[in-house]
Design a protein around this motif. Structure first.
Motif, PDB file in Angstrom:
ATOM      1  N   ASP A 318       8.511  23.625 -16.855  1.00 17.53           N
ATOM      2  CA  ASP A 318       8.305  22.598 -15.836  1.00 17.53           C
ATOM      3  C   ASP A 318       7.951  23.168 -14.464  1.00 17.53           C
ATOM      4  OD1 ASP A 318       9.870  21.640 -18.061  1.00 17.53           O
ATOM      5  OD2 ASP A 318      10.234  19.811 -16.941  1.00 17.53           O
ATOM      6  N   THR A 321       4.492  26.069 -14.631  1.00 18.57           N
ATOM      7  CA  THR A 321       3.236  25.791 -15.333  1.00 18.57           C
ATOM      8  C   THR A 321       2.887  24.314 -15.175  1.00 18.57           C
ATOM      9  OG1 THR A 321       4.046  25.088 -17.523  1.00 18.57           O
ATOM     10  CG2 THR A 321       4.019  27.458 -17.073  1.00 18.57           C
ATOM     11  N   TYR A 322       1.735  23.923 -15.712  1.00 18.07           N
ATOM     12  CA  TYR A 322       1.330  22.523 -15.695  1.00 18.07           C
ATOM     13  C   TYR A 322       1.918  21.754 -16.880  1.00 18.07           C
ATOM     14  CZ  TYR A 322      -2.089  24.211 -12.296  1.00 18.07           C
ATOM     15  OH  TYR A 322      -2.689  24.784 -11.198  1.00 18.07           O
ATOM     16  N   ASN A 323       2.700  22.419 -17.722  1.00 13.79           N
ATOM     17  CA  ASN A 323       3.313  21.792 -18.884  1.00 13.79           C
ATOM     18  C   ASN A 323       4.786  21.515 -18.615  1.00 13.79           C
ATOM     19  OD1 ASN A 323       0.941  23.517 -19.867  1.00 13.79           O
ATOM     20  ND2 ASN A 323       1.351  22.242 -21.642  1.00 13.79           N
ATOM     21  N   THR A 324       5.420  20.815 -19.544  1.00 16.50           N
ATOM     22  CA  THR A 324       6.836  20.499 -19.432  1.00 16.50           C
ATOM     23  C   THR A 324       7.538  20.818 -20.743  1.00 16.50           C
ATOM     24  OG1 THR A 324       6.475  18.204 -20.123  1.00 16.50           O
ATOM     25  CG2 THR A 324       6.422  18.666 -17.749  1.00 16.50           C
ATOM     26  N   THR A 341      -0.161  28.959 -15.607  1.00 17.55           N
ATOM     27  CA  THR A 341       0.829  28.885 -14.537  1.00 17.55           C
ATOM     28  C   THR A 341       0.234  28.158 -13.335  1.00 17.55           C
ATOM     29  OG1 THR A 341       0.147  31.015 -13.627  1.00 17.55           O
ATOM     30  CG2 THR A 341       1.877  31.044 -15.286  1.00 17.55           C
ATOM     31  N   ASN A 342       1.100  27.510 -12.544  1.00 17.48           N
ATOM     32  CA  ASN A 342       0.648  26.692 -11.422  1.00 17.48           C
ATOM     33  C   ASN A 342       0.912  27.376 -10.084  1.00 17.48           C
ATOM     34  OD1 ASN A 342       3.391  26.535 -11.221  1.00 17.48           O
ATOM     35  ND2 ASN A 342       3.538  24.309 -11.321  1.00 17.48           N
ATOM     36  N   ARG A 344      -0.992  28.256  -7.862  1.00 17.16           N
ATOM     37  CA  ARG A 344      -1.835  27.760  -6.776  1.00 17.16           C
ATOM     38  C   ARG A 344      -1.072  26.789  -5.884  1.00 17.16           C
ATOM     39  NH1 ARG A 344      -5.649  24.524  -8.396  1.00 17.16           N
ATOM     40  NH2 ARG A 344      -7.331  25.198  -7.013  1.00 17.16           N
ATOM     41  N   VAL A 345      -0.109  26.073  -6.439  1.00 14.40           N
ATOM     42  CA  VAL A 345       0.629  25.076  -5.670  1.00 14.40           C
ATOM     43  C   VAL A 345       1.411  25.737  -4.540  1.00 14.40           C
ATOM     44  CG1 VAL A 345       2.435  23.314  -5.793  1.00 14.40           C
ATOM     45  CG2 VAL A 345       0.797  23.577  -7.681  1.00 14.40           C
ATOM     46  N   GLN A 349      -4.670  27.506  -3.044  1.00 15.96           N
ATOM     47  CA  GLN A 349      -5.659  27.106  -4.027  1.00 15.96           C
ATOM     48  C   GLN A 349      -6.773  28.124  -4.192  1.00 15.96           C
ATOM     49  OE1 GLN A 349      -4.689  25.613  -1.246  1.00 15.96           O
ATOM     50  NE2 GLN A 349      -6.278  24.321  -0.324  1.00 15.96           N
ATOM     51  N   ASP A 353      -5.907  29.782 -11.867  1.00 16.33           N
ATOM     52  CA  ASP A 353      -4.741  29.605 -12.738  1.00 16.33           C
ATOM     53  C   ASP A 353      -4.602  30.806 -13.667  1.00 16.33           C
ATOM     54  OD1 ASP A 353      -4.039  27.115 -11.703  1.00 16.33           O
ATOM     55  OD2 ASP A 353      -5.455  26.083 -13.008  1.00 16.33           O
TER      56      ASP A 353
END
Length: 709
Positions: A318, A321-324, A341-342, A344-345, A349, A353
């Motif tokens: 969660d 990454t962009y997955n859960t 993996t996220n 960039r947040v 940006q 990724d």
């Protein structure tokens, strides 16, 4: 397996009890030789033996109700001559137990529960399989027994120096060629089994030839005991050459744990690779740390639904990454192909990724080259990690530190030769530390732990080094070193290790977080620096948030001082025109700063209100409010939403002046500071949202430039 005619065997028995109730235990015992095969004199082919056996009513059973039989480890003339049995016991589904043992050929029966258990390094494969000198003699057309062969080797008395010099000859001639072959063929993938086979195959012919030469010299110089001396010389030569050659191919520990810890000074380790500069626990994060000379880093490990290990801090996907959901519900192919993996947040940006990285890839890439702190984060990852290290990376204990919480077990890593780092909670009791002390090499304390408690743990640890985590400020480093901490687990290891500024002008248009950026909270999206999509602007999307600019610190002033110049704007003007943002500066360290709050160190802060009022304050550690400097309010034109303004601060050895460019009247003028105690000339500074709590009215900055006066 059935034993061939003429092959000796020893019956063995073993019983287990259940740890739960003391009754007969259930489980398995896997028995395997520590070598791939054993050649028995007089028997055709080779023998492997062993297998996986179950316990029936707590007793070891061969599968047909009979007794298990094993090959003795001391059969005369067996090749290899030195080996051992490995037992892997698993009772009632608990963690496997590994033990090594030998079997005497003269024993009538052996109870494996009472045999002497060998250390792993005493059970290594030392022999080189292949054609013996006697076999080569027969293949050349000669007839006779081994005794006839030995007799044919006896010649005129010779000089024993030739035999004694054999070792040097092997090293200088034979192994030089092996070194060349090893350098050309070395595979860093760490496949120790395949590498070993390649090594012994490559060395076999050369080693056998030189062994025969040495034996010939020994027999010639000592004919009265030629048989004994020849056998001893051959055995020693073959073993020495095989071990040395195999060592060239096995994974090389270029930097061991002990060698690293013997280095002088505070050690800096990469936390989650370099998780506050690159997306955490990705190959990019590990590569960044190693490329900048960091010699130790952390690998957190979790397991997917098929048993493959991945570098991941959390049990779920969660946060990073962009997955859960839990990693252990995803198949290996799905993780490899679909999960990104996220980073960039939190890191900007400008990043692409990054895929998740398998643990094997990082072990293959860096094992032995740097020190690795490896920690299974989930209980289901513990046994897969142990099995992976034991079977595929037998030299891992030279350069891997087993990292775990004080509430977990350290028995397996200590029994398998690993150094251990045990990290504790801020409120962990001494009794908890005492219970683990005999299994711990290094202790871990957090940066949030009170200094007094850290000092207590350092003192009670004695000669056991103490490391701390997570460290992302140089001011934290100074405080930890003062407490006696000698290792720093840092998410920005390059910055924490350094002492100088790395730049004098910003490149925020790249939209990538820089090393040295110190938000108020580590690994926190809200506290992170935000990059605008256009224009190179940055901001802090947090109420009253601040952000340290360590990449440009400490500022080193010229003889006349230094100047900070930066553009600033408000995209939305607040209905409360007294709210403000700006800069803080002049601090002796990079400790966090917040407006109208007691702060750890003195300095200055500049504010620009939404009504255009410019002010310069001194802030001190004894009061929350700032001390207004100069003439007070400097009236400038009210900011226009979205319109850039340029702020400039000049700091000389005896004065400080703040101005907004565009009108010569928009300045505090040089403010003289006659009291040396009130002149703060520290080189650390940063961005500040000041009194702004509505983030829509927050300031934006770009084009930072620092020049000497």
């Amino acid at each position: 397996m059935p034993f061939p005619q003429g092959v000796p065997s020893v019956p063995v028995r073993y019983s287990i009890t259940s740890p739960a109730d003391g009754g007969p235990g259930e489980g398995t015992l896997q028995l395997m030789p520590t070598v791939p095969a054993i050649r028995i004199p007089g028997a055709e082919g080779v023998f492997t033996g062993g297998g996986t056996y179950r316990f029936v009513d707590g007793q070891l059973d061969n599968g047909t109700g009979g007794q298990v039989r094993l090959l003795p480890t001391n059969i005369d003339g067996a090749n290899p001559a030195v080996w051992a049995w490995l037992g892997i016991e698993q009772v009632d589904g608990r963690q496997p137990r590994y033990f090594y043992f030998s079997l005497d050929a003269d024993a009538a029966e052996v109870d494996l529960g009472s045999v002497q258990q060998l250390a792993p390094d005493l059970a290594q494969y030392l022999a080189v399989p292949g054609e013996s000198a006697y076999d080569a003699w027969r293949r050349a057309g000669n007839e006779g027994t081994e005794a006839d062969f030995l007799a044919s080797l006896v010649g005129p008395p010779g000089d024993i120096t030739a035999a004694n010099g054999y070792t040097d000859e092997v090293v200088s001639e034979g192994l030089a060629a092996e070194v060349q072959r090893a350098d050309a063929a070395y595979d860093p993938a760490g496949a120790a089994g395949a590498a070993f086979t390649a090594a012994v195959d490559a060395a076999s012919s050369d080693a056998a030839t030189k062994a025969a030469t040495a034996r010939d010299a020994a027999i010639a110089s000592a004919a009265q005991d030629a048989d004994t001396k020849a056998g001893n010389a051959q055995s020693a030569a073959v073993q020495a050459a095989a071990v040395a050659a195999a060592g060239l191919y096995l994974p090389k520990a270029l930097l061991t744990v002990d060698a690293f810890m013997a280095q002088a000074g505070t050690k800096v380790f990469g936390h989650r690779g370099a998780g506050m500069v690159c997306p955490e626990h990705t190959e990019a994060a590990y590569d960044y740390a190693i490329a900048h000379g960091i010699q130790a880093m952390e690998l957190s490990v979790n397991v997917d639904s098929e048993g493959q290990l991945w570098c991941l801090h959390d049990l779920t996907l969660d946060r990073t990454t962009y997955n859960t959901g839990a990693l252990n519900t995803y198949p290996s192919t799905g993780v490899a192909q679909r999960i990104l993996t996220n980073g960039r947040v939190m890191l900007g940006q400008g990043w692409t990724d990054q895929p998740m990285v398998p643990l094997r890839r990082m072990l293959d890439k860096y094992l032995g080259k740097v020190v690795l702190f490896v920690e299974p984060k989930g209980n289901d990852a513990v046994v897969p990690l142990q099995n992976l290290l034991a079977t595929s990376y037998p030299h891992a204990n030279q350069s891997v530190i087993w990292k775990a919480h004080v509430g977990t077990s350290f028995v397996w890593p200590k029994n398998n030769g690993f150094r251990t780092w045990c990290y504790v909670n801020d409120d962990s009791l001494d009794s908890a530390l005492d219970g683990k002390d005999s299994l711990v090499d290094y202790w871990g304390v957090s940066t949030s732990m009170p200094s007094a408690r850290r000092k207590q743990i350092v003192q009670r640890a004695g000669n056991k080094p103490v490391f701390s985590w997570p460290v992302f400020r140089r001011s934290q480093r100074a405080a930890l070193e003062a407490d006696g901490v000698v290792g720093l687990m840092s998410s920005d290891p390059v910055y924490v290790r350094g002492t100088t500024a790395q730049a004098t002008a910003s490149l925020w248009g790249q939209q990538v977080k820089e090393s040295g950026g110190t938000p108020q909270t580590d690994y926190n999206v809200d506290a992170a620096l935000k990059f605008s999509e256009t224009g190179g602007w940055v901001s802090i999307n947090r109420s009253r948030g601040t952000y340290g600019l360590g990449r440009y610190c400490p500022i080193v002033p010229g003889a006349g001082g230094y100047r900070i110049q930066i553009e600033m704007k408000y995209d939305q003007i607040s209905s409360d025109l007294n709210v403000h943002g700006g800069l803080y500066l002049g601090k002796a360290s990079d400790d966090p700063y917040e407006f109208n709050t007691i702060n750890p160190s003195n300095g200055y802060h500049l504010i620009l209100r939404h009504n255009g009022v410019l002010r310069l304050y001194r802030h001190v550690t004894t009061q929350t409010g700032g001390i207004l400097l100069g003439a007070g309010d400097i009236g400038t034109d009210a900011p226009v939403a979205g319109q850039s303004m340029t702020i400039q601060i000049d700091v000389t050895p005896t004065t400080i002046e703040a101005r907004r460019l565009g009108n010569p009247l928009w300045t505090t003028g040089p403010i003289s500071e006659t009291n040396p105690n009130d002149r703060y000339r520290g080189g650390y500074f940063g961005l500040s949202n000041g009194s702004i709590s509505d983030t829509a009215a927050r300031p934006f900055w770009r084009n930072l430039v620092i020049t000497q006066l």
